[in-house]
Design an enzyme around this catalytic site. Structure first.
Site, PDB file in Angstrom:
ATOM      1  N   LYS A  22      38.776  43.684  45.393  1.00  0.00           N
ATOM      2  CA  LYS A  22      39.859  44.507  44.823  1.00  0.00           C
ATOM      3  C   LYS A  22      40.043  44.191  43.338  1.00  0.00           C
ATOM      4  CE  LYS A  22      44.293  43.141  45.105  1.00  0.00           C
ATOM      5  NZ  LYS A  22      45.037  43.177  43.847  1.00  0.00           N
ATOM      6  N   ASN A  23      40.212  42.901  43.028  1.00  0.00           N
ATOM      7  CA  ASN A  23      40.532  42.561  41.640  1.00  0.00           C
ATOM      8  C   ASN A  23      39.389  42.872  40.688  1.00  0.00           C
ATOM      9  OD1 ASN A  23      43.063  41.798  42.339  1.00  0.00           O
ATOM     10  ND2 ASN A  23      42.739  39.590  42.175  1.00  0.00           N
ATOM     11  N   CYS A 116      57.589  40.080  38.990  1.00  0.00           N
ATOM     12  CA  CYS A 116      57.020  40.474  40.279  1.00  0.00           C
ATOM     13  C   CYS A 116      57.507  39.486  41.328  1.00  0.00           C
ATOM     14  CB  CYS A 116      55.501  40.540  40.222  1.00  0.00           C
ATOM     15  SG  CYS A 116      54.729  38.952  40.247  1.00  0.00           S
ATOM     16  N   ARG A 121      55.908  37.503  34.902  1.00  0.00           N
ATOM     17  CA  ARG A 121      54.482  37.562  34.562  1.00  0.00           C
ATOM     18  C   ARG A 121      54.358  38.280  33.224  1.00  0.00           C
ATOM     19  NH1 ARG A 121      51.228  39.552  39.838  1.00  0.00           N
ATOM     20  NH2 ARG A 121      49.389  39.060  38.606  1.00  0.00           N
ATOM     21  N   ASP A 304      45.405  32.752  44.545  1.00  0.00           N
ATOM     22  CA  ASP A 304      45.470  33.815  45.553  1.00  0.00           C
ATOM     23  C   ASP A 304      45.110  33.326  46.964  1.00  0.00           C
ATOM     24  OD1 ASP A 304      46.261  35.608  43.672  1.00  0.00           O
ATOM     25  OD2 ASP A 304      44.359  36.672  43.512  1.00  0.00           O
ATOM     26  N   ARG A 396      47.627  46.587  50.172  1.00  0.00           N
ATOM     27  CA  ARG A 396      47.191  46.654  48.777  1.00  0.00           C
ATOM     28  C   ARG A 396      45.835  45.993  48.613  1.00  0.00           C
ATOM     29  NH1 ARG A 396      51.501  44.883  44.370  1.00  0.00           N
ATOM     30  NH2 ARG A 396      49.641  45.378  43.190  1.00  0.00           N
TER      31      ARG A 396
HETATM   32  C1  UD1 Z   1      45.028  38.043  38.123  1.00  0.00           C
HETATM   33  C2  UD1 Z   1      44.869  38.557  39.532  1.00  0.00           C
HETATM   34  C3  UD1 Z   1      45.843  37.847  40.455  1.00  0.00           C
HETATM   35  C4  UD1 Z   1      45.670  36.335  40.337  1.00  0.00           C
HETATM   36  C5  UD1 Z   1      45.749  35.894  38.887  1.00  0.00           C
HETATM   37  C6  UD1 Z   1      45.418  34.421  38.677  1.00  0.00           C
HETATM   38  C7  UD1 Z   1      44.174  40.844  39.255  1.00  0.00           C
HETATM   39  C8  UD1 Z   1      44.527  42.293  39.353  1.00  0.00           C
HETATM   40  N1  UD1 Z   1      45.142  39.982  39.525  1.00  0.00           N
HETATM   41  O1  UD1 Z   1      46.356  38.364  37.715  1.00  0.00           O
HETATM   42  O2  UD1 Z   1      45.565  38.281  41.777  1.00  0.00           O
HETATM   43  O3  UD1 Z   1      46.706  35.708  41.060  1.00  0.00           O
HETATM   44  O4  UD1 Z   1      44.801  36.642  38.092  1.00  0.00           O
HETATM   45  O5  UD1 Z   1      44.138  34.152  39.161  1.00  0.00           O
HETATM   46  O6  UD1 Z   1      43.044  40.488  39.000  1.00  0.00           O
HETATM   47  N2  UD1 Z   1      50.133  34.797  31.391  1.00  0.00           N
HETATM   48  C9  UD1 Z   1      50.906  34.717  30.253  1.00  0.00           C
HETATM   49  N3  UD1 Z   1      50.814  35.753  29.350  1.00  0.00           N
HETATM   50  C10 UD1 Z   1      49.995  36.826  29.535  1.00  0.00           C
HETATM   51  C11 UD1 Z   1      49.189  36.869  30.705  1.00  0.00           C
HETATM   52  C12 UD1 Z   1      49.287  35.830  31.625  1.00  0.00           C
HETATM   53  O7  UD1 Z   1      51.668  33.785  30.056  1.00  0.00           O
HETATM   54  O8  UD1 Z   1      49.949  37.718  28.687  1.00  0.00           O
HETATM   55  C13 UD1 Z   1      50.224  33.676  32.390  1.00  0.00           C
HETATM   56  C14 UD1 Z   1      50.699  34.142  33.757  1.00  0.00           C
HETATM   57  O9  UD1 Z   1      52.122  34.169  33.831  1.00  0.00           O
HETATM   58  C15 UD1 Z   1      50.081  33.091  34.672  1.00  0.00           C
HETATM   59  C16 UD1 Z   1      48.750  32.769  33.974  1.00  0.00           C
HETATM   60  O10 UD1 Z   1      48.896  33.222  32.634  1.00  0.00           O
HETATM   61  O11 UD1 Z   1      50.878  31.932  34.675  1.00  0.00           O
HETATM   62  C17 UD1 Z   1      47.549  33.435  34.604  1.00  0.00           C
HETATM   63  O12 UD1 Z   1      47.801  34.833  34.734  1.00  0.00           O
HETATM   64  P1  UD1 Z   1      46.639  35.906  34.706  1.00  0.00           P
HETATM   65  O13 UD1 Z   1      45.329  35.230  34.878  1.00  0.00           O
HETATM   66  O14 UD1 Z   1      46.826  36.774  33.513  1.00  0.00           O
HETATM   67  O15 UD1 Z   1      46.974  36.756  35.990  1.00  0.00           O
HETATM   68  P2  UD1 Z   1      46.736  38.294  36.177  1.00  0.00           P
HETATM   69  O16 UD1 Z   1      45.583  38.746  35.373  1.00  0.00           O
HETATM   70  O17 UD1 Z   1      48.040  39.022  36.031  1.00  0.00           O
END
Ligand code: UD1
Length: 420
Positions: A22-23, A116, A121, A304, A396
């Site tokens: 999915k991701n 969320c 996030r 995850d 999902r």
């Molecule tokens: C993706 C995955 C999600 C998984 C996560 C971590 C998808 C669609 N989702 O989510 O299933 O749990 O990776 O492996 O692929 N952060 C910031 N600022 C930002 C972006 C992120 O501070 O602009 C922080 C987040 O709060 C979190 C960390 O960085 O603590 C990692 O988040 P991130 O890897 O970005 O997660 P997602 O891409 O949202």
């Protein structure tokens, strides 16, 4: 609204094939905005998040069709540059259209995602990165507005390893003028899958699979056919389910390399695991030993999979700890497991699991995708019947899970209900 009704106590045995990720698919889909034309992505799972992303692309002018796990796109006629709230509120990955829209069309308007189920996030890294590439970003009435004549290459360091921000930057930098150097990039297989697709489309990317990505922007990309990677989180969930029920399963269409950390932990707690090519066999007899896991960016233990791992540790005779360093409050499933008789204490970002209690079937409620998986796993081994409400969260990210668990011997039924 649907619920699952699960009768515990059935051992899982047999074969299961892993679905497409999915991701990874959510990262590949926005790439079709970078070059007009037709694309097919094979091994695409039929899931709610994929439909949501397809609808978002549809509202931008991309025709999307999913048949027999093949996702077809025609991106020849883009008519909008906007990701409205109605899509973004359903799925945060909607922000992935920001990079390609601003890179190719010079503008994008994206609803700001809110918090969320597992805490705040932020998307600050996505925005800082786009600004580094030359986009002018303004925030107005809950929307991100981005504009640029043409993006230019830049050096950008991700303060925190972020899958989403790395995806957005890869998409944008591929069409920027000049070279970009991205450091502390995420190395998750889903990011690497996107980088490989972009290279196939004509992008010039060095360092794929490492934290340093060098992207030499090109003027034009071209459409491609691509095959999606297997879903490592779904695979981990099936492996844990088999371990919990003291079962024996053969999992096919999997990339064991993506699961190295999870498999090592399963072996550590007593599972026998055999890996050959794209197949993993797991057998378990007796309860697992207690163990501690701490989530970390890839190749560390995936956040995850922590909720599912906590469910497994409920069966261990002793104390285990699950620590999440990525989403520090991602424990919404714990009060529901407690209702089934689990003895778990949350201290800061750690769930301390005092294992060995008998779990009892009752009614529990899913709060997010992986939380639902954890509850279903607990229900598979609980005494009696468990009703898991709000399985729309599960839908999902897991394709026909109840059918595939049934085929392995579980007693699980989807029932339509008025209960919420
Ligand atoms: C993706 C995955 C999600 C998984 C996560 C971590 C998808 C669609 N989702 O989510 O299933 O749990 O990776 O492996 O692929 N952060 C910031 N600022 C930002 C972006 C992120 O501070 O602009 C922080 C987040 O709060 C979190 C960390 O960085 O603590 C990692 O988040 P991130 O890897 O970005 O997660 P997602 O891409 O949202």
């Amino acid at each position: 609204m649907d619920k699952f009704v699960i009768e515990g106590g059935h051992r899982l045995t047999g074969k299961v094939s892993v679905s497409g990720s999915k991701n990874a698919l959510l990262a590949l889909m926005p790439a079709v905005l970078l070059a007009p034309g037709t694309y097919t992505i094979h091994n695409s799972p039929n899931l709610r998040d994929v439909w949501t992303f397809s609808r978002l692309l549809g509202s931008i002018g991309v025709h999307c069709e999913l048949n027999n796990n093949e996702l077809f796109f025609d991106s020849s006629n883009i008519t909008s540059y906007e990701a409205p709230y109605e899509h973004v509120k359903k799925m945060r990955a909607s922000i992935y259209v920001l990079g390609p829209l601003v890179a190719r069309y010079g503008k994008a308007k994206i609803s700001l995602p809110g918090g969320c189920a597992f805490g705040p996030r932020p998307v600050d890294l996505h925005l800082k990165g786009m600004e580094k590439l030359g986009a002018k970003i303004t925030l107005d009435a809950g929307y991100i507005n981005a504009e640029a004549e043409r993006l230019h290459g830049a050096k950008f360091n991700f303060d925190i390893s972020s899958v989403g921000a790395t995806v957005n930057m890869l998409l944008a930098a591929s069409l920027a003028k000049g070279t970009s150097l991205l450091t502390n990039s995420a190395t998750e297989p889903e990011v690497t899958a996107l980088a490989r697709m972009l290279v196939k489309m004509g992008a010039k990317i060095d360092g794929i699979g490492t934290t340093t990505l060098e992207i030499e922007g090109v003027d034009e990309l071209h459409p491609v056919d691509e095959t999606n990677i297997p879903d490592r989180i779904e695979a981990a969930t099936f492996l844990i389910a088999a371990a919990m029920t003291q079962g024996k399963i053969t999992m096919t269409n999997v990339n064991p390399y993506h699961l190295t950390n999870v498999v090592a932990k399963l072996e550590e707690v007593g599972c026998t695991v055999d890996v050959t090519g794209e197949t993993i066999e797991l057998e378990m007899s007796g309860p697992p030993s207690p163990s501690h896991i701490t989530t970390a960016p890839y190749p560390g233990f995936p956040t995850d999979t922590q909720a599912q791992w906590t469910a497994l540790m409920l069966l261990a005779n002793g104390t285990s700890r699950t620590t999440d360093t990525i989403y520090t409050t991602r424990f919404g499933y714990v009060p529901e497991l407690q209702r089934m008789g689990a003895n778990i204490e949350i201290v800061d970002n750690t769930a301390i699991v005092y294992g060995g209690n008998k779990l009892q079937g009752t009614t529990v409620m899913s709060s997010d995708l992986r939380a639902s998986a954890s509850l279903i796993l607990a229900a598979l081994v609980a005494e009696g019947k468990t009703d898991v409400l709000r399985v729309y969260h599960l839908d999902r990210g897991y394709e026909r899970l109840e059918h595939r668990l049934s085929a392995l011997g579980a007693n699980i039924k989807r029932v339509h209900t008025e209960e919420y």
